[in-house]
Scaffold this motif. Structure first.
Motif, PDB file in Angstrom:
ATOM      1  N   GLY A 195      33.339  51.663  26.134  1.00  0.00           N
ATOM      2  CA  GLY A 195      33.230  52.948  26.795  1.00  0.00           C
ATOM      3  C   GLY A 195      32.872  52.924  28.262  1.00  0.00           C
ATOM      4  N   ALA A 196      32.732  51.737  28.878  1.00  0.00           N
ATOM      5  CA  ALA A 196      32.311  51.679  30.286  1.00  0.00           C
ATOM      6  C   ALA A 196      33.472  51.419  31.234  1.00  0.00           C
ATOM      7  CB  ALA A 196      31.242  50.605  30.462  1.00  0.00           C
ATOM      8  N   ARG A 197      34.690  51.682  30.802  1.00  0.00           N
ATOM      9  CA  ARG A 197      35.850  51.401  31.650  1.00  0.00           C
ATOM     10  C   ARG A 197      35.857  52.247  32.920  1.00  0.00           C
ATOM     11  NH1 ARG A 197      40.523  52.350  27.371  1.00  0.00           N
ATOM     12  NH2 ARG A 197      39.005  53.940  26.790  1.00  0.00           N
ATOM     13  N   SER A 198      35.113  53.355  32.912  1.00  0.00           N
ATOM     14  CA  SER A 198      35.075  54.232  34.084  1.00  0.00           C
ATOM     15  C   SER A 198      33.741  54.139  34.819  1.00  0.00           C
ATOM     16  CB  SER A 198      35.323  55.687  33.661  1.00  0.00           C
ATOM     17  OG  SER A 198      36.597  55.837  33.072  1.00  0.00           O
ATOM     18  N   ASP A 199      33.016  53.056  34.611  1.00  0.00           N
ATOM     19  CA  ASP A 199      31.716  52.885  35.256  1.00  0.00           C
ATOM     20  C   ASP A 199      31.870  51.922  36.425  1.00  0.00           C
ATOM     21  OD1 ASP A 199      29.116  52.055  36.003  1.00  0.00           O
ATOM     22  OD2 ASP A 199      28.351  52.598  34.026  1.00  0.00           O
ATOM     23  N   PRO A 200      31.848  52.422  37.670  1.00  0.00           N
ATOM     24  CA  PRO A 200      32.081  51.538  38.817  1.00  0.00           C
ATOM     25  C   PRO A 200      30.996  50.480  38.980  1.00  0.00           C
ATOM     26  CG  PRO A 200      31.390  53.706  39.555  1.00  0.00           C
ATOM     27  CD  PRO A 200      31.636  53.816  38.085  1.00  0.00           C
ATOM     28  N   ALA A 201      29.751  50.787  38.560  1.00  0.00           N
ATOM     29  CA  ALA A 201      28.667  49.809  38.695  1.00  0.00           C
ATOM     30  C   ALA A 201      28.927  48.590  37.819  1.00  0.00           C
ATOM     31  CB  ALA A 201      27.335  50.459  38.334  1.00  0.00           C
ATOM     32  N   ILE A 202      29.351  48.818  36.576  1.00  0.00           N
ATOM     33  CA  ILE A 202      29.615  47.701  35.671  1.00  0.00           C
ATOM     34  C   ILE A 202      30.845  46.929  36.134  1.00  0.00           C
ATOM     35  CG2 ILE A 202      30.335  47.141  33.312  1.00  0.00           C
ATOM     36  CD1 ILE A 202      28.433  49.291  32.328  1.00  0.00           C
ATOM     37  N   LEU A 203      31.868  47.632  36.601  1.00  0.00           N
ATOM     38  CA  LEU A 203      33.068  46.950  37.090  1.00  0.00           C
ATOM     39  C   LEU A 203      32.762  46.110  38.331  1.00  0.00           C
ATOM     40  CD1 LEU A 203      35.581  49.866  36.599  1.00  0.00           C
ATOM     41  CD2 LEU A 203      35.730  47.642  35.467  1.00  0.00           C
ATOM     42  N   ALA A 204      31.945  46.640  39.235  1.00  0.00           N
ATOM     43  CA  ALA A 204      31.595  45.880  40.437  1.00  0.00           C
ATOM     44  C   ALA A 204      30.795  44.638  40.078  1.00  0.00           C
ATOM     45  CB  ALA A 204      30.806  46.762  41.401  1.00  0.00           C
ATOM     46  N   LEU A 205      29.867  44.782  39.153  1.00  0.00           N
ATOM     47  CA  LEU A 205      29.081  43.625  38.723  1.00  0.00           C
ATOM     48  C   LEU A 205      29.959  42.607  37.994  1.00  0.00           C
ATOM     49  CD1 LEU A 205      26.337  42.268  38.510  1.00  0.00           C
ATOM     50  CD2 LEU A 205      25.902  43.608  36.433  1.00  0.00           C
ATOM     51  N   ARG A 206      30.906  43.108  37.205  1.00  0.00           N
ATOM     52  CA  ARG A 206      31.821  42.181  36.498  1.00  0.00           C
ATOM     53  C   ARG A 206      32.675  41.424  37.507  1.00  0.00           C
ATOM     54  NH1 ARG A 206      33.884  38.670  34.624  1.00  0.00           N
ATOM     55  NH2 ARG A 206      34.968  38.425  32.618  1.00  0.00           N
ATOM     56  N   SER A 207      33.053  42.064  38.613  1.00  0.00           N
ATOM     57  CA  SER A 207      33.790  41.377  39.668  1.00  0.00           C
ATOM     58  C   SER A 207      32.961  40.230  40.244  1.00  0.00           C
ATOM     59  CB  SER A 207      34.152  42.367  40.771  1.00  0.00           C
ATOM     60  OG  SER A 207      34.717  41.707  41.886  1.00  0.00           O
ATOM     61  N   GLU A 208      31.685  40.505  40.463  1.00  0.00           N
ATOM     62  CA  GLU A 208      30.804  39.459  40.992  1.00  0.00           C
ATOM     63  C   GLU A 208      30.685  38.292  40.024  1.00  0.00           C
ATOM     64  OE1 GLU A 208      26.122  38.849  42.206  1.00  0.00           O
ATOM     65  OE2 GLU A 208      26.962  40.879  42.160  1.00  0.00           O
ATOM     66  N   MET A 209      30.586  38.586  38.722  1.00  0.00           N
ATOM     67  CA  MET A 209      30.479  37.514  37.736  1.00  0.00           C
ATOM     68  C   MET A 209      31.766  36.688  37.695  1.00  0.00           C
ATOM     69  SD  MET A 209      27.449  37.742  36.638  1.00  0.00           S
ATOM     70  CE  MET A 209      27.164  38.247  38.341  1.00  0.00           C
ATOM     71  N   ALA A 210      32.913  37.361  37.797  1.00  0.00           N
ATOM     72  CA  ALA A 210      34.181  36.635  37.814  1.00  0.00           C
ATOM     73  C   ALA A 210      34.236  35.692  39.015  1.00  0.00           C
ATOM     74  CB  ALA A 210      35.347  37.615  37.842  1.00  0.00           C
ATOM     75  N   ALA A 211      33.777  36.166  40.155  1.00  0.00           N
ATOM     76  CA  ALA A 211      33.768  35.313  41.356  1.00  0.00           C
ATOM     77  C   ALA A 211      32.828  34.121  41.159  1.00  0.00           C
ATOM     78  CB  ALA A 211      33.347  36.136  42.564  1.00  0.00           C
ATOM     79  N   GLN A 212      31.687  34.349  40.577  1.00  0.00           N
ATOM     80  CA  GLN A 212      30.740  33.261  40.346  1.00  0.00           C
ATOM     81  C   GLN A 212      31.307  32.216  39.393  1.00  0.00           C
ATOM     82  OE1 GLN A 212      27.893  32.628  41.713  1.00  0.00           O
ATOM     83  NE2 GLN A 212      27.242  34.533  42.684  1.00  0.00           N
ATOM     84  N   LEU A 213      32.178  32.643  38.487  1.00  0.00           N
ATOM     85  CA  LEU A 213      32.760  31.733  37.489  1.00  0.00           C
ATOM     86  C   LEU A 213      34.095  31.155  37.952  1.00  0.00           C
ATOM     87  CD1 LEU A 213      31.927  33.860  34.321  1.00  0.00           C
ATOM     88  CD2 LEU A 213      30.825  31.723  35.004  1.00  0.00           C
ATOM     89  N   GLY A 214      34.488  31.434  39.200  1.00  0.00           N
ATOM     90  CA  GLY A 214      35.710  30.864  39.747  1.00  0.00           C
ATOM     91  C   GLY A 214      36.976  31.596  39.365  1.00  0.00           C
ATOM     92  N   ASP A 215      36.863  32.814  38.824  1.00  0.00           N
ATOM     93  CA  ASP A 215      38.035  33.600  38.423  1.00  0.00           C
ATOM     94  C   ASP A 215      38.357  34.576  39.552  1.00  0.00           C
ATOM     95  OD1 ASP A 215      40.003  35.081  37.205  1.00  0.00           O
ATOM     96  OD2 ASP A 215      38.690  35.994  35.691  1.00  0.00           O
ATOM     97  N   ASP A 216      39.042  34.097  40.588  1.00  0.00           N
ATOM     98  CA  ASP A 216      39.301  34.923  41.766  1.00  0.00           C
ATOM     99  C   ASP A 216      40.198  36.117  41.454  1.00  0.00           C
ATOM    100  OD1 ASP A 216      37.753  33.167  43.200  1.00  0.00           O
ATOM    101  OD2 ASP A 216      39.460  31.980  43.914  1.00  0.00           O
ATOM    102  N   ALA A 217      41.221  35.899  40.625  1.00  0.00           N
ATOM    103  CA  ALA A 217      42.131  36.999  40.284  1.00  0.00           C
ATOM    104  C   ALA A 217      41.382  38.090  39.529  1.00  0.00           C
ATOM    105  CB  ALA A 217      43.304  36.476  39.467  1.00  0.00           C
ATOM    106  N   GLY A 218      40.545  37.671  38.580  1.00  0.00           N
ATOM    107  CA  GLY A 218      39.753  38.644  37.836  1.00  0.00           C
ATOM    108  C   GLY A 218      38.781  39.383  38.726  1.00  0.00           C
ATOM    109  N   ALA A 219      38.180  38.667  39.667  1.00  0.00           N
ATOM    110  CA  ALA A 219      37.238  39.296  40.586  1.00  0.00           C
ATOM    111  C   ALA A 219      37.919  40.401  41.387  1.00  0.00           C
ATOM    112  CB  ALA A 219      36.636  38.244  41.516  1.00  0.00           C
TER     113      ALA A 219
END
Length: 573
Positions: free
Chosen positions: A505-529
């Motif tokens: 249900g959090a697909r429209s939550d910009p805070a969670i999406l922004a944090l998930r982008s940061e986690m993707a970057a930390q894990l080396g997933d640039d496309a996902g970030a």
């Protein structure tokens, strides 16, 4: 699991006469039992000998008027008195006459004090009456009388589910099913619990077994609809929901599902009407308010959205999502200055902000000495908190908690008053007592706030972890927990938790999406970030974390520079 379900034996062949009626009752088949019992009446058996069983058969068919005719005068033979008064107590409970139910159960207890199912009924009555601690004691007494009793195990499972989460309730239900594998009500509880714990395949297997035993059991269509909706099969879910009995379709849970299905299927006006009905039933349900706002916006009802929800969106505790929707509606109506205020507030959300809910009772009508029930007391304390009278709120909430020492709700209300008064340690203790009864997200959110007030981030993290490990699928809790994991540098775990939040249900939550982008970057997933950052930015282009997330991952250096400049301007306003 499959072996457990496969072991469910077929219902015994019906036996003639009284024994056949008892077998039907044990299997939940009230209609067959009633027919057998009526045949016995015609053969000359006395009504006092059969009244208790006929009342039970009527209750199984939800025919309360007929049950009252058989049970109401309390005329039972000595050998059926315990059952008769127990059924009378159940009838009184179903008609919300709790004091009369208690009196009936007392008479049943005098006739048969070592009856596990009677102790279960007493426990359910205590729970409904706000004596949850005493309800747990009754459940333990039932299991002490008969450790293998299916009804006692089922009730204990429900209590465990409330206090620990659906995942912890599953073993109790499986043990109950070993005792009564053909109990359709138990199987449907089991399926619902599996579904809530995320075990969709096993939930469907349990529902199929229940359907084989009783194709027209009232809850089956609704539960199948829920599981279909969770799997994204929205047309199928709608079809299944329409097959449910009217008594099921009109429940708050079914109204919520119906509205969500309308949204997913593009029937926005219908969704708005459904959420409007539900909001009248549950005015403090923030999720329903957000869904109502979304459906009004999508259906072109910006004017109604503003008229109904602008005041609520302006409250400090309103979600950024609600502020954004109302702000965009104001823009559509060319009220740009009002829109700017809300959109700016939406860009600065505080995920841990806890503020008192407003009272729905006029202040001059609130007098403690005349409170009729807990809801009045809740409004009484809320009004004190709203007006800053925290000392009086704490005093009255404490008095209520002492008067109702077994009530988890009373402890939660005391915790709210203490939290507002800045007494984090005492609030934590009250919330922990309440959590022994019911561990839901509103309570856990306030418990986390109390821990944070005491600068105990580890305790906050542990509270969230325990809540989620029980099988809860609350997106906000998962998002909050993911943030705490990210702060500890546990990026892979944080990503997994945030993915769960997005799936629930959090697909429209910009805070969670922004944090998930940061986690993707930390894990080396640039496309996902980049993908997560763009999604966050498109949802809320003035949200500083979304701006910063996109600036960090975009490959367009000119865009990155513009975003950094925008971030500085927005963040320094």
């Amino acid at each position: 699991m499959a072996a457990l379900l496969a072991s469910c034996s077929a219902r015994e062949e019906q036996k003639p006469g009284f024994e056949a009626a008892r077998v039907a009752l044990a299997g939940g088949d009230g209609l067959t039992a009633e027919n057998r019992l009526n045949a016995l009446l015609e053969q000359g058996h006395g009504a006092p000998e059969l009244a208790a069983y006929l009342g039970e058969a009527a209750l199984q068919q939800d025919d309360l008027a007929k049950a009252r005719r058989w049970l109401g005068d309390g005329t039972f033979s000595p050998s059926t008195a315990a059952l008769g008064f127990r059924m009378l107590g159940q009838l009184e409970m179903r008609e919300d006459r709790l004091a009369a139910a208690g009196a009936a159960f007392d008479r049943a207890l005098r006739a048969d004090p070592q009856n596990a199912e009677l102790w279960v009924d007493i426990g359910r009555l205590r729970y409904r009456g706000g004596e949850q601690v005493q309800a747990i004691a009754a459940a333990e007494r039932a299991l002490a009388v008969d450790p293998g009793n299916s009804a006692a195990l089922r009730f204990r499972a429900q209590l465990v589910r409330d206090s620990q989460g659906p995942r912890h309730a599953i073993p109790w239900l499986e043990t109950a099913l070993e005792a009564t594998p053909g109990d359709v009500g138990l199987l449907t509880d089991y399926a619902a619990t599996l579904g809530d714990a995320g075990e969709a395949a096993e939930a469907l297997a349990a529902l199929r077994r229940a359907s084989e035993l009783s194709p027209h059991a009232p809850r089956l269509a609704f539960l199948n609809a829920v599981i279909a909706a969770r799997a994204g099969e929205f047309d199928l879910a709608r079809s299944l929901l329409m097959r449910a009995p009217t008594t099921e379709i009109e429940t708050p849970a079914a109204l919520l599902l119906s509205g969500i299905l309308d949204l997913e299927l593009g029937q926005y006006a219908s969704a708005a009407q459904t959420f409007d009905r539900l909001a009248q039933i549950q005015p403090d349900n923030q999720r329903v308010v957000r869904l109502l706002a979304r459906s009004l916006m999508l259906s072109g009802g910006e004017r109604e959205l503003v008229a109904r929800l602008a005041e609520r969106a302006a409250e400090p505790r309103a979600s950024p999502y609600l502020k954004t929707l109302v702000g965009r509606a104001l823009e559509t109506l060319d009220r740009r200055q009002d829109a700017a205020v809300l959109l700016d507030a939406a860009a600065r959300p505080s995920v841990s902000a806890i503020t008192p809910l407003p009272s729905r009772t006029r202040p001059e009508a609130l007098r403690f000495d005349h409170l009729a029930h807990g809801a009045d007391l809740r409004d009484f304390v809320r009004e004190y908190l709203r007006t800053g009278q925290t000392d009086r709120a704490v005093a009255e909430a404490g008095r209520f908690a002492r008067q109702h020492a077994g009530s988890g709700d009373a402890q939660a209300l005391l915790g709210d008053a203490l939290l507002a008064a800045g007494e984090g340690e005492r609030a934590t203790r009250a919330y922990l007592r309440a959590a022994q009864i019911r561990r839901d997200w509103p309570l856990i959110r306030r418990l986390v706030a109390a821990h944070m007030m005491e600068d105990d981030a580890e305790a906050a993290r542990n509270a969230l972890e325990r809540y989620l490990s029980g099988g809860a699928s609350e997106a906000s809790a998962a998002g909050f927990y993911g943030g705490l994991l990210a702060e500890r540098g546990e990026f892979a775990s944080a990503a997994a938790v945030l993915d769960s939040a997005l799936d629930h249900g959090a697909r429209s939550d910009p805070a969670i999406l922004a944090l998930r982008s940061e986690m993707a970057a930390q894990l080396g997933d640039d496309a996902g970030a980049r993908q997560f950052a763009w999604r966050a930015y498109k949802l809320q282009p003035l949200f500083p974390p979304a701006i910063r997330a996109l600036a960090r991952v975009t490959e367009d250096q000119a865009l990155a520079a513009r975003l950094e400049d925008k971030y500085e301007k927005v963040n320094n306003r």
